[in-house]
Design a protein around this motif. Sequence first.
Motif, PDB file in Angstrom:
ATOM      1  N   GLN A 152       0.837  -1.189   0.000  1.00 32.50           N
ATOM      2  CA  GLN A 152       0.000   0.000   0.000  1.00 32.50           C
ATOM      3  C   GLN A 152       0.874   1.242   0.000  1.00 32.50           C
ATOM      4  N   LEU A 223      -6.448  -2.440 -12.955  1.00 30.34           N
ATOM      5  CA  LEU A 223      -7.622  -2.129 -13.763  1.00 30.34           C
ATOM      6  C   LEU A 223      -7.408  -0.850 -14.552  1.00 30.34           C
ATOM      7  N   HIS A 230      -7.686   2.705 -12.850  1.00 27.60           N
ATOM      8  CA  HIS A 230      -8.693   2.794 -11.773  1.00 27.60           C
ATOM      9  C   HIS A 230      -8.003   2.544 -10.440  1.00 27.60           C
ATOM     10  N   GLY A 232      -9.479   3.424  -7.295  1.00 25.63           N
ATOM     11  CA  GLY A 232     -10.369   3.287  -6.144  1.00 25.63           C
ATOM     12  C   GLY A 232     -10.252   4.493  -5.245  1.00 25.63           C
ATOM     13  N   VAL A 233     -11.102   4.515  -4.222  1.00 30.46           N
ATOM     14  CA  VAL A 233     -11.247   5.727  -3.417  1.00 30.46           C
ATOM     15  C   VAL A 233     -10.049   5.948  -2.501  1.00 30.46           C
ATOM     16  N   SER A 234      -9.329   4.885  -2.129  1.00 30.11           N
ATOM     17  CA  SER A 234      -8.133   5.083  -1.307  1.00 30.11           C
ATOM     18  C   SER A 234      -6.919   4.409  -1.944  1.00 30.11           C
ATOM     19  N   SER A 236      -6.340   1.626  -3.459  1.00 34.99           N
ATOM     20  CA  SER A 236      -6.007   0.230  -3.168  1.00 34.99           C
ATOM     21  C   SER A 236      -6.751  -0.748  -4.080  1.00 34.99           C
ATOM     22  N   ALA A 237      -7.378  -0.251  -5.145  1.00 34.48           N
ATOM     23  CA  ALA A 237      -8.092  -1.169  -6.046  1.00 34.48           C
ATOM     24  C   ALA A 237      -7.128  -2.181  -6.654  1.00 34.48           C
ATOM     25  N   GLY A 238      -7.647  -3.348  -7.007  1.00 36.60           N
ATOM     26  CA  GLY A 238      -6.853  -4.350  -7.701  1.00 36.60           C
ATOM     27  C   GLY A 238      -6.481  -5.563  -6.867  1.00 36.60           C
ATOM     28  N   GLU A 239      -6.975  -5.622  -5.616  1.00 33.89           N
ATOM     29  CA  GLU A 239      -6.588  -6.732  -4.737  1.00 33.89           C
ATOM     30  C   GLU A 239      -7.393  -7.986  -5.082  1.00 33.89           C
ATOM     31  N   TRP A 240      -7.274  -8.380  -6.334  1.00 37.19           N
ATOM     32  CA  TRP A 240      -7.960  -9.578  -6.824  1.00 37.19           C
ATOM     33  C   TRP A 240      -7.409 -10.832  -6.149  1.00 37.19           C
TER      34      TRP A 240
ATOM     35  N   ASP B 209     -16.248   6.242  -6.249  1.00 34.45           N
ATOM     36  CA  ASP B 209     -16.650   4.960  -6.785  1.00 34.45           C
ATOM     37  C   ASP B 209     -17.663   4.250  -5.876  1.00 34.45           C
ATOM     38  N   ASN B 326     -12.394  -5.414  -2.122  1.00 32.71           N
ATOM     39  CA  ASN B 326     -10.958  -5.617  -2.325  1.00 32.71           C
ATOM     40  C   ASN B 326     -10.552  -5.293  -3.764  1.00 32.71           C
ATOM     41  N   LEU B 327     -11.398  -5.671  -4.718  1.00 30.66           N
ATOM     42  CA  LEU B 327     -11.045  -5.463  -6.119  1.00 30.66           C
ATOM     43  C   LEU B 327     -11.209  -4.009  -6.550  1.00 30.66           C
ATOM     44  N   LEU B 328     -12.303  -3.364  -6.093  1.00 34.35           N
ATOM     45  CA  LEU B 328     -12.651  -2.051  -6.664  1.00 34.35           C
ATOM     46  C   LEU B 328     -12.407  -0.880  -5.719  1.00 34.35           C
ATOM     47  N   ASN B 329     -12.278  -1.141  -4.421  1.00 34.75           N
ATOM     48  CA  ASN B 329     -11.987  -0.078  -3.444  1.00 34.75           C
ATOM     49  C   ASN B 329     -13.018   1.066  -3.540  1.00 34.75           C
ATOM     50  N   PRO B 330     -14.320   0.719  -3.446  1.00 33.38           N
ATOM     51  CA  PRO B 330     -15.361   1.752  -3.579  1.00 33.38           C
ATOM     52  C   PRO B 330     -15.561   2.531  -2.271  1.00 33.38           C
ATOM     53  N   GLU B 331     -16.183   3.705  -2.400  1.00 34.07           N
ATOM     54  CA  GLU B 331     -16.488   4.507  -1.216  1.00 34.07           C
ATOM     55  C   GLU B 331     -17.771   4.013  -0.544  1.00 34.07           C
ATOM     56  N   LEU B 360     -10.090  -6.837   3.242  1.00 35.01           N
ATOM     57  CA  LEU B 360      -8.799  -6.298   3.661  1.00 35.01           C
ATOM     58  C   LEU B 360      -9.031  -5.010   4.446  1.00 35.01           C
ATOM     59  N   ALA B 366     -12.266   2.346   4.061  1.00 34.97           N
ATOM     60  CA  ALA B 366     -12.683   3.426   3.157  1.00 34.97           C
ATOM     61  C   ALA B 366     -14.115   3.250   2.668  1.00 34.97           C
TER      62      ALA B 366
END
Lengths: 414, 414
Positions: A152, A223, A230, A232-234, A236-240, B209, B326-331, B360, B366
């Motif tokens: 992170q 992504l 992309h 994400g809001v903090s 950290s997106a992509g934790e597939w 997001d 985890n994948l998209l990290n949305p608000e 996570l 977030a």
Amino acid sequence: MKPTSRDIRTANRYEVLRQIIAESPTSRQELAVATGLSLATVATLVGELLDLGLITEVGFEDSAGGRPRGLVAVDPSGGALIGVDIAETYVHVELFDLALNVLARADEDLRPGESLPEQVVGHVAAGVGSVVAQAGVEAARVLGVGVSVPGQVDRDSGVAEYAPNLDWHDVPLLDLLAGHIAHPLYLDNPLRACVVAELWFGAARGRGDAVVVNLGTGVGAGLALGGGLHRGVSNSAGEWGHTTLVLDGRLCHCGGHGCVETYVGAPGIMQNLRELSPGSPLLHPGDQTATIDALARAVAEDDPVAVKTVRETARYLGAGISDLINLLNPEVVVLSSWVAARLGEPLLAEVRRAVARHALRRPLAATEIVLTPIPTDPVSLGAATFALEGALRSAGRRTPRRSATARSRTAPPS
Amino acid sequence: MKPTSRDIRTANRYEVLRQIIAESPTSRQELAVATGLSLATVATLVGELLDLGLITEVGFEDSAGGRPRGLVAVDPSGGALIGVDIAETYVHVELFDLALNVLARADEDLRPGESLPEQVVGHVAAGVGSVVAQAGVEAARVLGVGVSVPGQVDRDSGVAEYAPNLDWHDVPLLDLLAGHIAHPLYLDNPLRACVVAELWFGAARGRGDAVVVNLGTGVGAGLALGGGLHRGVSNSAGEWGHTTLVLDGRLCHCGGHGCVETYVGAPGIMQNLRELSPGSPLLHPGDQTATIDALARAVAEDDPVAVKTVRETARYLGAGISDLINLLNPEVVVLSSWVAARLGEPLLAEVRRAVARHALRRPLAATEIVLTPIPTDPVSLGAATFALEGALRSAGRRTPRRSATARSRTAPPS
């Protein structure tokens, strides 16, 4: 986050430069066709890139019956970019010209236990000094240094918030580096570096939504949506790797069970092999690289256990990639990082078969699955691209200044 | 797809009108603060909305020491919007004023077997005629009709490509409707209608997001990324119901195994109940609605089987929602559709607990998980919003014309 008009101008600037890098020399008219932008917009953006010295006029071409068209090309000597790939066991540094050709490389090994921030910073500074000296580039011509560190990161503050494999917590990495490195600095992580490398130079260039599946010790899915990264809001997106594939399945180091990573990360692949053939000579306990290499060699020789292990891994991977296809409906899925590179085409073929069994028909028909076409280390290329993007972000400003994420020198260069 | 400057102008127009709808009356100055746009941009956009008759000047307010500020408000009588929700067993039609208040409703039941396109089109036309008559609105004041139909749709061609529950394949729905309805028509599906409703009037408004998790007979995750709807490259993004939660798990009607939908769609919840208590009196075989209603009532009375069924459902749902986080990290993650509405707060509380165990730490911190705050049918509201967006897309054009997705009349109105 919602894009602004400035984001669009910056994205258009990226797009025009990307196209010039891909097709030099080229004319404003060709650029307008390739990018879909108006000729007036292209002319403005080309003017900015000329002012920045990133590109140069290289003559004229005849146009059928019309005025000769001015040609522009990347000016390789217009500046240099440096990409730094910090991993658990090494620091890899590359210096690029503006056509993103590698001009110099430096590798610094991190010995076990040598992961204190100050130690790593010393290696980065040494590597950067080395590539600048090797390439014989004047310091003033280095446009920036992009740094990739696992885990992170807060790229705005330049802090490595959490890097479990280095045991780092809230390390102010860019501030530390600024004590040794005189160039603008940009921080991000390897997953996002790989996405940006694919967007600029790889399989996502000029494509719609793309997913970059990184297969290494850990796994992630970077992504590229709407033509950009992309986050994400903090950020950290992509934790597939930590999405559930088998509810209540294998224990993951994140504390969860059945995460994708436990089946398709390098240790997960070793476990797949162990379950199929506990005493296999392909297994090198404690050595992921040696095991994956042995597996790749044995697959090439049609070894049945190796073939079965790749097939089983592809079954997991195919289900996980199908999830990405069904959820995101991307135009392309790119397999990247060292496990994908080593298992290569045999893995790709099995993954395509598994995805065809799992994914919904319509999004499947719209998607292509490929190995990354980037021949060099995508992480240092992507990190250097962050520096290029930083230089471009500041391009349209009346008073050029450093980007929010760039750190300026606070001490003489080492 | 990559956003263009026109997309940004349209998005800004949406944003300003959204804010005016939420806070009427308001001043250009307040709008600039709320949207982050410059006062000059806001003034231009407000001018366009005034020209369109969607908003109106409503006087002045004093500003401390300065000139009095002009106030604008939505003009409820400036036009009407119609939203059509086509489902397996009914057609629901609502007519809205421009503040998106419901002025009239019509419900048409589809009897078993009555799902031929011509039959459904007849019901839609009757419903639209009914709400216009009930509301006493002049036909010319109807800005558009948004139509939601389940399954895969091609909104540009107006074709319902695949609606398994209606047994429709490549039905040219908008062309058929244009034979009966004289207003501009817009087509999309319920998942995307719900996302747009949340973006304009619900939990995603003004947020980064967002993911809208639709829990009904089928399940899906509508994605609002970068401030807009993420459609994917062939308009099929959001098929979260067909992502794998339990590899080799329950058989799904898509042909796969272990899909999220088989555990948390209404039939999946019935299966969860059946596995916990095969002879439960809460089970109404063949009747999803009655079973979910019975479950909701029994949970309110602390019935142990019902509580356990909701907990088990939330365990699956929590794992699946954690994957999205985890994948998209949305608000924000919004729970919507009829199963979420009926199981309500008890389900939400269990889902939050399950997500806290699975997701996570950083993306979890977030994200907020909420029930939709939209009190009416989000599908018809969202469908009407597609018509509003269509009207706004044509706003900035010199020669106003119908949007690419709007169908004009080809026959006299019925």
